[in-house]
Design a protein around this motif. Sequence first.
Motif, PDB file in Angstrom:
ATOM      1  N   PHE A 235      10.688  12.726 -51.673  1.00  0.00           N
ATOM      2  CA  PHE A 235      10.130  14.056 -51.919  1.00  0.00           C
ATOM      3  C   PHE A 235      10.956  14.781 -53.000  1.00  0.00           C
ATOM      4  O   PHE A 235      10.411  15.225 -54.015  1.00  0.00           O
ATOM      5  CB  PHE A 235      10.089  14.888 -50.621  1.00  0.00           C
ATOM      6  N   THR A 236      12.276  14.883 -52.801  1.00  0.00           N
ATOM      7  CA  THR A 236      13.097  15.710 -53.721  1.00  0.00           C
ATOM      8  C   THR A 236      13.226  15.093 -55.109  1.00  0.00           C
ATOM      9  O   THR A 236      13.473  15.809 -56.071  1.00  0.00           O
ATOM     10  CB  THR A 236      14.522  15.955 -53.169  1.00  0.00           C
ATOM     11  N   HIS A 237      13.076  13.769 -55.187  1.00  0.00           N
ATOM     12  CA  HIS A 237      13.287  13.123 -56.490  1.00  0.00           C
ATOM     13  C   HIS A 237      12.016  12.495 -57.063  1.00  0.00           C
ATOM     14  O   HIS A 237      12.092  11.634 -57.933  1.00  0.00           O
ATOM     15  CB  HIS A 237      14.422  12.105 -56.389  1.00  0.00           C
ATOM     16  N   GLN A 238      10.863  12.938 -56.578  1.00  0.00           N
ATOM     17  CA  GLN A 238       9.627  12.361 -57.121  1.00  0.00           C
ATOM     18  C   GLN A 238       9.535  12.682 -58.616  1.00  0.00           C
ATOM     19  O   GLN A 238       9.820  13.806 -59.050  1.00  0.00           O
ATOM     20  CB  GLN A 238       8.397  12.861 -56.380  1.00  0.00           C
ATOM     21  N   GLY A 239       9.209  11.652 -59.374  1.00  0.00           N
ATOM     22  CA  GLY A 239       9.043  11.843 -60.817  1.00  0.00           C
ATOM     23  C   GLY A 239      10.359  11.929 -61.593  1.00  0.00           C
ATOM     24  O   GLY A 239      10.340  12.146 -62.807  1.00  0.00           O
ATOM     25  N   ALA A 240      11.490  11.758 -60.919  1.00  0.00           N
ATOM     26  CA  ALA A 240      12.783  11.888 -61.608  1.00  0.00           C
ATOM     27  C   ALA A 240      12.996  10.709 -62.557  1.00  0.00           C
ATOM     28  O   ALA A 240      13.068   9.560 -62.118  1.00  0.00           O
ATOM     29  CB  ALA A 240      13.924  11.965 -60.591  1.00  0.00           C
ATOM     30  N   GLU A 241      13.101  11.020 -63.828  1.00  0.00           N
ATOM     31  CA  GLU A 241      13.168   9.982 -64.866  1.00  0.00           C
ATOM     32  C   GLU A 241      14.423   9.118 -64.743  1.00  0.00           C
ATOM     33  O   GLU A 241      14.448   7.974 -65.194  1.00  0.00           O
ATOM     34  CB  GLU A 241      13.141  10.625 -66.259  1.00  0.00           C
ATOM     35  N   ILE A 243      15.870   8.111 -61.964  1.00  0.00           N
ATOM     36  CA  ILE A 243      15.938   7.287 -60.749  1.00  0.00           C
ATOM     37  C   ILE A 243      14.937   6.137 -60.890  1.00  0.00           C
ATOM     38  O   ILE A 243      13.718   6.391 -60.967  1.00  0.00           O
ATOM     39  CB  ILE A 243      15.576   8.121 -59.483  1.00  0.00           C
ATOM     40  N   PRO A 244      15.415   4.891 -60.912  1.00  0.00           N
ATOM     41  CA  PRO A 244      14.481   3.763 -61.080  1.00  0.00           C
ATOM     42  C   PRO A 244      13.377   3.792 -60.016  1.00  0.00           C
ATOM     43  O   PRO A 244      13.667   3.939 -58.826  1.00  0.00           O
ATOM     44  CB  PRO A 244      15.387   2.532 -60.905  1.00  0.00           C
ATOM     45  N   GLY A 245      12.150   3.719 -60.462  1.00  0.00           N
ATOM     46  CA  GLY A 245      11.012   3.665 -59.531  1.00  0.00           C
ATOM     47  C   GLY A 245      10.447   5.026 -59.149  1.00  0.00           C
ATOM     48  O   GLY A 245       9.327   5.124 -58.635  1.00  0.00           O
ATOM     49  N   ALA A 246      11.208   6.104 -59.406  1.00  0.00           N
ATOM     50  CA  ALA A 246      10.784   7.422 -58.902  1.00  0.00           C
ATOM     51  C   ALA A 246       9.563   7.982 -59.624  1.00  0.00           C
ATOM     52  O   ALA A 246       8.891   8.878 -59.117  1.00  0.00           O
ATOM     53  CB  ALA A 246      11.940   8.418 -59.004  1.00  0.00           C
ATOM     54  N   GLU A 247       9.268   7.415 -60.807  1.00  0.00           N
ATOM     55  CA  GLU A 247       8.112   7.951 -61.536  1.00  0.00           C
ATOM     56  C   GLU A 247       6.798   7.617 -60.836  1.00  0.00           C
ATOM     57  O   GLU A 247       5.780   8.264 -61.070  1.00  0.00           O
ATOM     58  CB  GLU A 247       8.157   7.485 -62.987  1.00  0.00           C
ATOM     59  N   SER A 248       6.850   6.625 -59.920  1.00  0.00           N
ATOM     60  CA  SER A 248       5.614   6.312 -59.180  1.00  0.00           C
ATOM     61  C   SER A 248       5.511   7.146 -57.885  1.00  0.00           C
ATOM     62  O   SER A 248       4.510   7.067 -57.183  1.00  0.00           O
ATOM     63  CB  SER A 248       5.554   4.822 -58.867  1.00  0.00           C
ATOM     64  N   TRP A 249       6.547   7.921 -57.541  1.00  0.00           N
ATOM     65  CA  TRP A 249       6.449   8.804 -56.368  1.00  0.00           C
ATOM     66  C   TRP A 249       5.789  10.105 -56.832  1.00  0.00           C
ATOM     67  O   TRP A 249       6.394  10.878 -57.581  1.00  0.00           O
ATOM     68  CB  TRP A 249       7.830   9.132 -55.782  1.00  0.00           C
ATOM     69  N   LYS A 250       4.581  10.304 -56.387  1.00  0.00           N
ATOM     70  CA  LYS A 250       3.839  11.479 -56.894  1.00  0.00           C
ATOM     71  C   LYS A 250       3.189  12.246 -55.759  1.00  0.00           C
ATOM     72  O   LYS A 250       2.751  11.654 -54.783  1.00  0.00           O
ATOM     73  CB  LYS A 250       2.736  11.014 -57.841  1.00  0.00           C
ATOM     74  N   ASN A 251       3.065  13.541 -55.942  1.00  0.00           N
ATOM     75  CA  ASN A 251       2.377  14.419 -54.982  1.00  0.00           C
ATOM     76  C   ASN A 251       2.862  14.233 -53.552  1.00  0.00           C
ATOM     77  O   ASN A 251       2.075  14.310 -52.609  1.00  0.00           O
ATOM     78  CB  ASN A 251       0.855  14.200 -55.031  1.00  0.00           C
ATOM     79  N   VAL A 252       4.136  13.957 -53.388  1.00  0.00           N
ATOM     80  CA  VAL A 252       4.701  13.867 -52.037  1.00  0.00           C
ATOM     81  C   VAL A 252       4.965  15.300 -51.575  1.00  0.00           C
ATOM     82  O   VAL A 252       5.702  16.037 -52.230  1.00  0.00           O
ATOM     83  CB  VAL A 252       6.034  13.071 -52.028  1.00  0.00           C
ATOM     84  N   THR A 253       4.357  15.676 -50.479  1.00  0.00           N
ATOM     85  CA  THR A 253       4.544  17.059 -50.011  1.00  0.00           C
ATOM     86  C   THR A 253       5.594  17.095 -48.899  1.00  0.00           C
ATOM     87  O   THR A 253       5.961  16.072 -48.324  1.00  0.00           O
ATOM     88  CB  THR A 253       3.225  17.643 -49.466  1.00  0.00           C
ATOM     89  N   TRP A 254       6.061  18.276 -48.630  1.00  0.00           N
ATOM     90  CA  TRP A 254       6.949  18.503 -47.485  1.00  0.00           C
ATOM     91  C   TRP A 254       6.425  19.777 -46.823  1.00  0.00           C
ATOM     92  O   TRP A 254       6.562  20.873 -47.368  1.00  0.00           O
ATOM     93  CB  TRP A 254       8.409  18.664 -47.933  1.00  0.00           C
ATOM     94  N   GLU A 255       5.786  19.575 -45.690  1.00  0.00           N
ATOM     95  CA  GLU A 255       5.014  20.669 -45.090  1.00  0.00           C
ATOM     96  C   GLU A 255       5.832  21.524 -44.125  1.00  0.00           C
ATOM     97  O   GLU A 255       5.387  22.581 -43.694  1.00  0.00           O
ATOM     98  CB  GLU A 255       3.810  20.104 -44.313  1.00  0.00           C
ATOM     99  N   GLY A 256       6.969  20.973 -43.702  1.00  0.00           N
ATOM    100  CA  GLY A 256       7.748  21.719 -42.702  1.00  0.00           C
ATOM    101  C   GLY A 256       7.226  21.508 -41.296  1.00  0.00           C
ATOM    102  O   GLY A 256       7.266  22.414 -40.449  1.00  0.00           O
TER     103      GLY A 256
END
Length: 345
Positions: A235-241, A243-256
């Motif tokens: 969640f916190t690192h989605q899309g982080a350039e 972090i290897p592989g993180a660019e495929s983590w997308k639209n991960v929500t954290w609803e609480g």
Amino acid sequence: MNPLRVNLRIACLLFIGLSGGCQNSFMPGPEAENSYAYEQNTRLGRGVNIGNALEAPVEGQWGVRIKPEYLVQIRQAGFNSIRLPVRWDAHALTYPPYTIDTVFIHRVDEILAQAMKLGLRVIINMHHYDAMVMNPGAEKNRFLALWRQIAEHYATYTDWLYFELLNEPCCNITSEEWNTLVSEAITVIRDARAERTLIVGLTNGGGTDGLGALHLPRGVANIIVTFHYYSPFVFTHQGAEWIPGAESWKNVTWEGTAVERDRITEDFQRTAFFALEQHLPVNLGEYGAYGKAPYDSRVTWTKTVTTEALRQGMSMHYWEFCAGFGLYDTISGSFRKELMDAVLK
Ligand code: BGC
């Protein structure tokens, strides 16, 4: 073991369990030889990292050059302190005596002078020292020589300036090596100023995984332990350039949801319990969610983590001021209100 301590620990655990918090006043008095560090930690209060500036290879290269008005805005918003990541090793000789570049240290002086004038406390650390984490044996003398110079240079700066030994000790630094390095660095730094408050991170990358492996030298006080919190990482690192592989983590929500919150509560309780046993106040030195995560979720997560840190009596520094995780939008020249409220309210 002293029965008073056992009882206090049980009382405190019950307190943590029931209310989610164990304030510093629950520390066992007679054994709390680290009490000054608790005061120093309380003074750090809530703060923000001025990231992507002085820990870039050259300031400005990662898009952030620290302007005096940034510090003014940070102070006016109500923060008590800043954490200033610094890549010292990029500005020092690679051979003895490992001299730090004068122009660079004067730039750090300039920022410290502005912060002091505003009444902001400052943590300076050693950030992105890649050679050190990859090859600690070969780099150790340089690491200590850098700290000796920094400590001597700032020897007259009083209790508002804190030193954090190394950002996110990881990779090839074993816990055993780290414990030895910490002990040696403490000696070197305190030769220059015995009263310096020091902040020590955890191995295995600075997160809660390193809890339990930190063994500080006996009889050494005025130490704050720091940890970083970025969980759940997808969640916190989605899309982080970076972090290897993180660019495929997308639209991960954290609803609480209750499950999501419980996870955070448990991590913070575990950290608080470890610290209580060691008589160490805790600083949450970095936490934040990258700008590619859904904004509402970032706000909810940040608010939840801030609340947990407060309940456990921790000081905290949001990662970070005006880059990818930024609280502040340099284009509009203003803070992102909901995120700011999640950190400060
Ligand atoms: C690193 C940054 C990174 C942040 C979040 C910091 O410790 O230095 O480069 O953006 O953690 O991953």
